[in-house]
Every structure is written in structure tokens, then in C-alpha cells.
Write a protein that holds these residues in place. Structure first.
Motif, short mmCIF file in Angstrom:
data_model
loop_
_atom_site.label_atom_id
_atom_site.label_comp_id
_atom_site.label_asym_id
_atom_site.label_seq_id
_atom_site.Cartn_x
_atom_site.Cartn_y
_atom_site.Cartn_z
N MET A 1 0.84 -1.19 0.00
CA MET A 1 0.00 0.00 0.00
C MET A 1 0.87 1.25 0.00
SD MET A 1 -3.32 -0.10 2.39
CE MET A 1 -2.27 0.13 3.82
N ARG A 2 0.40 2.26 -0.73
CA ARG A 2 1.17 3.50 -0.79
C ARG A 2 0.22 4.66 -1.01
NH1 ARG A 2 1.56 4.83 -6.33
NH2 ARG A 2 0.50 3.25 -7.54
N VAL A 3 0.74 5.85 -0.81
CA VAL A 3 -0.01 7.06 -1.16
C VAL A 3 0.13 7.24 -2.66
CG1 VAL A 3 -0.27 9.54 -0.79
CG2 VAL A 3 0.47 8.07 1.11
N ILE A 4 -1.00 7.39 -3.36
CA ILE A 4 -0.98 7.35 -4.82
C ILE A 4 -0.62 8.70 -5.43
CG2 ILE A 4 -2.41 6.96 -6.87
CD1 ILE A 4 -4.00 4.96 -5.12
N SER A 5 -1.13 9.79 -4.84
CA SER A 5 -0.93 11.08 -5.48
C SER A 5 -0.89 12.20 -4.45
CB SER A 5 -2.05 11.34 -6.50
OG SER A 5 -1.72 12.43 -7.32
N GLY A 6 -0.44 13.37 -4.90
CA GLY A 6 -0.44 14.54 -4.03
C GLY A 6 0.87 14.72 -3.28
N GLN A 7 0.78 15.44 -2.17
CA GLN A 7 1.95 15.87 -1.40
C GLN A 7 2.83 14.71 -0.92
OE1 GLN A 7 0.73 18.55 1.73
NE2 GLN A 7 2.61 18.22 2.87
N ALA A 8 2.19 13.60 -0.50
CA ALA A 8 2.95 12.45 0.04
C ALA A 8 3.04 11.31 -0.98
CB ALA A 8 2.33 11.97 1.33
N ARG A 9 2.90 11.63 -2.24
CA ARG A 9 2.89 10.61 -3.30
C ARG A 9 4.07 9.65 -3.18
NH1 ARG A 9 3.02 11.82 -9.80
NH2 ARG A 9 3.10 9.65 -10.45
N ILE B 1 -14.25 11.44 -6.75
CA ILE B 1 -14.60 12.48 -5.78
C ILE B 1 -13.67 13.69 -5.82
CG2 ILE B 1 -15.66 10.88 -4.15
CD1 ILE B 1 -13.06 11.07 -2.48
N GLY B 2 -12.57 13.62 -6.51
CA GLY B 2 -11.58 14.71 -6.50
C GLY B 2 -11.24 15.15 -7.91
N PRO B 3 -10.06 14.75 -8.33
CA PRO B 3 -9.08 13.95 -7.60
C PRO B 3 -8.29 14.74 -6.56
CG PRO B 3 -8.24 14.46 -9.77
CD PRO B 3 -9.63 15.02 -9.71
N TYR B 4 -8.40 16.09 -6.59
CA TYR B 4 -7.68 16.93 -5.61
C TYR B 4 -8.68 17.84 -4.92
CZ TYR B 4 -3.72 15.07 -8.10
OH TYR B 4 -2.82 14.19 -8.66
N SER C 1 -3.19 14.07 1.51
CA SER C 1 -2.16 14.23 0.49
C SER C 1 -2.67 15.01 -0.71
CB SER C 1 -1.64 12.85 0.04
OG SER C 1 -0.59 12.98 -0.89
N ARG C 2 -3.98 14.86 -0.98
CA ARG C 2 -4.57 15.51 -2.16
C ARG C 2 -5.22 16.86 -1.83
NH1 ARG C 2 -6.17 11.51 -6.54
NH2 ARG C 2 -5.04 9.60 -6.07
N GLY C 3 -4.97 17.38 -0.62
CA GLY C 3 -5.37 18.77 -0.38
C GLY C 3 -6.35 19.04 0.74
N MET C 4 -6.89 18.01 1.40
CA MET C 4 -7.77 18.27 2.55
C MET C 4 -6.95 18.92 3.67
SD MET C 4 -11.09 17.34 2.73
CE MET C 4 -12.12 17.04 1.30
N ASP C 5 -7.56 19.83 4.42
CA ASP C 5 -6.86 20.54 5.49
C ASP C 5 -6.62 19.65 6.71
OD1 ASP C 5 -6.69 23.07 4.26
OD2 ASP C 5 -8.77 23.50 4.81
N LYS C 6 -7.63 18.83 7.03
CA LYS C 6 -7.58 18.09 8.28
C LYS C 6 -8.29 16.76 8.12
CE LYS C 6 -8.71 18.55 13.15
NZ LYS C 6 -9.46 19.30 14.17
#
Length: 197
Positions: A1-9, A36-39, A61-66
Motif C-alpha cells: 500500500m502506498r499514497v498514490i498522489s499529491g503531497q505524500a505521493r 470524488i476529487g481527484p484533488y 495528500s490531495r489537499g484536505m486541510d484536516k
């Protein structure tokens, strides 16, 4: 499993040991976020049966604040904390060991409200719509909030449960994912329209 996209990609995520949890596969996760996004441009996310925390972390990772992560198992809580640390999102997250309904009541007392909710309850529990209604009655959802409900593909949830409208449904083998939008005003308008017929 991994983070797929965004800040922690590309960051690798730990899984919860044992067979008690089913992590959402990368393929399904990618499909969900394309629906739903993708960002995201900020917002608050709730991962209610968080397991390893993979969905909530992907949302951060895709931009949610919290993100608020809830799970009943100690092992899951430990893994969520480790994954948040590995991805650098500790400061943007709250992690609670609690069952879903108690957690929702506690969050409501604090005045929390969410723009995105991940619901991936154990497949033996067919109460996703009940939890959605509970979130509505506790005023935990912002208008237009998206609910991602993952469940066994042999089961069918209603298309319009309460104040929710099913936007998309997708099947991936034994897994089904329904994306719901929360719109209290639309439900009120419809009820008013039906009353006049």
C-alpha cells in the motif's frame, strides 16, 4: 500500500497486522479519488472505520486541510499513527479509538463538521445508511459533503437514503463503492414538491 498522489505521493503505508481489516487496494483507491476529487482545495475529512488510515491520508495528500481517524482496534490506531508520521500529516490529523456511533456523538458535541467521509464498515454490518442518517441528524455534514461507502458487492444500498443522493456506484469484484452527496435543501424541496401533488 502506498499514497498514490499529491503531497505524500509514493510514500509506503503500513497495513494492520492480521486478517481483521481489509485495506482498500490501490486500484480501488485510485478509482474512488478520480470520482470524488481527484484533488481538494481544503476541507475536513472523516475516516470512520480507518483501519490503516489509507483513505484519510490519501485525502490529506490531495489537499484536505484536516483528517479525523476513528477505529476501534488498538492495532489500527498504532498503524494510523505510524502512517501519519511517515507521511508528515501528524499536525493535520486527530486519531481516536472508539466505535463509530460513539465517535460521531463525541464529534458532534465538539461542533465538528465534514466535507468528505469514508465509510468502510466490516462487511457483516449493513448499517452504512444508518450511520449516514446519524451524521445528518447530528449536523456533522456540510452541504455538498461527499460520502464514500464501501461494502460487499452482493449487497445493495438505496440510491436516495434520507438527505443523500447516490452520485456514482462502481463494482470491483467483491467490493462495491457508492459515492453519495449530502444535500438537505434538495431533500426539503423534493418533499415540499411531493406534498403539493
Amino acid at each position: 500500500m502506498r499514497v498514490i498522489s499529491g503531497q505524500a505521493r509514493g510514500r509506503t503505508l503500513k497495513s494492520v497486522p492480521g486478517m481483521g481489516t481489509r485495506p482498500t487496494t490501490d486500484k480501488v483507491k485510485e478509482a474512488v479519488f478520480s470520482m470524488i476529487g481527484p484533488y481538494f482545495d481544503g476541507g475536513q475529512a472523516l475516516d470512520l472505520f480507518a483501519g490503516s488510515g489509507g483513505l484519510g491520508i490519501e485525502a490529506l495528500s490531495r489537499g484536505m486541510d484536516k483528517g479525523v481517524f476513528v477505529d476501534l482496534e488498538y492495532k489500527s490506531i498504532e498503524v494510523i499513527r505510524a502512517n501519519l508520521k511517515a507521511t508528515g500529516f501528524e499536525q493535520q490529523a486527530e486519531v481516536y479509538k472508539n466505535d463509530a456511533e460513539r465517535a460521531l456523538k463525541a464529534l458532534a458535541k465538539r461542533g465538528a463538521s465534514f466535507d468528505l467521509v469514508f465509510l468502510d464498515p466490516p462487511y457483516r454490518l449493513k448499517h452504512g445508511d444508518k450511520l449516514m442518517d446519524m451524521m445528518d441528524s447530528l449536523n456533522l455534514l456540510n452541504t455538498g459533503a461527499k460520502i464514500v461507502l464501501e461494502y460487499e458487492s452482493s449487497y445493495t444500498y438505496p440510491e436516495r437514503p434520507g438527505s443523500f443522493i447516490e452520485l456514482r456506484k462502481a463494482l470491483y469484484g467483491e467490493i462495491a463503492v457508492s459515492i453519495y452527496s449530502f444535500d438537505k435543501e434538495d431533500t426539503v424541496r423534493q418533499d415540499a414538491g411531493q406534498g403539493g401533488e
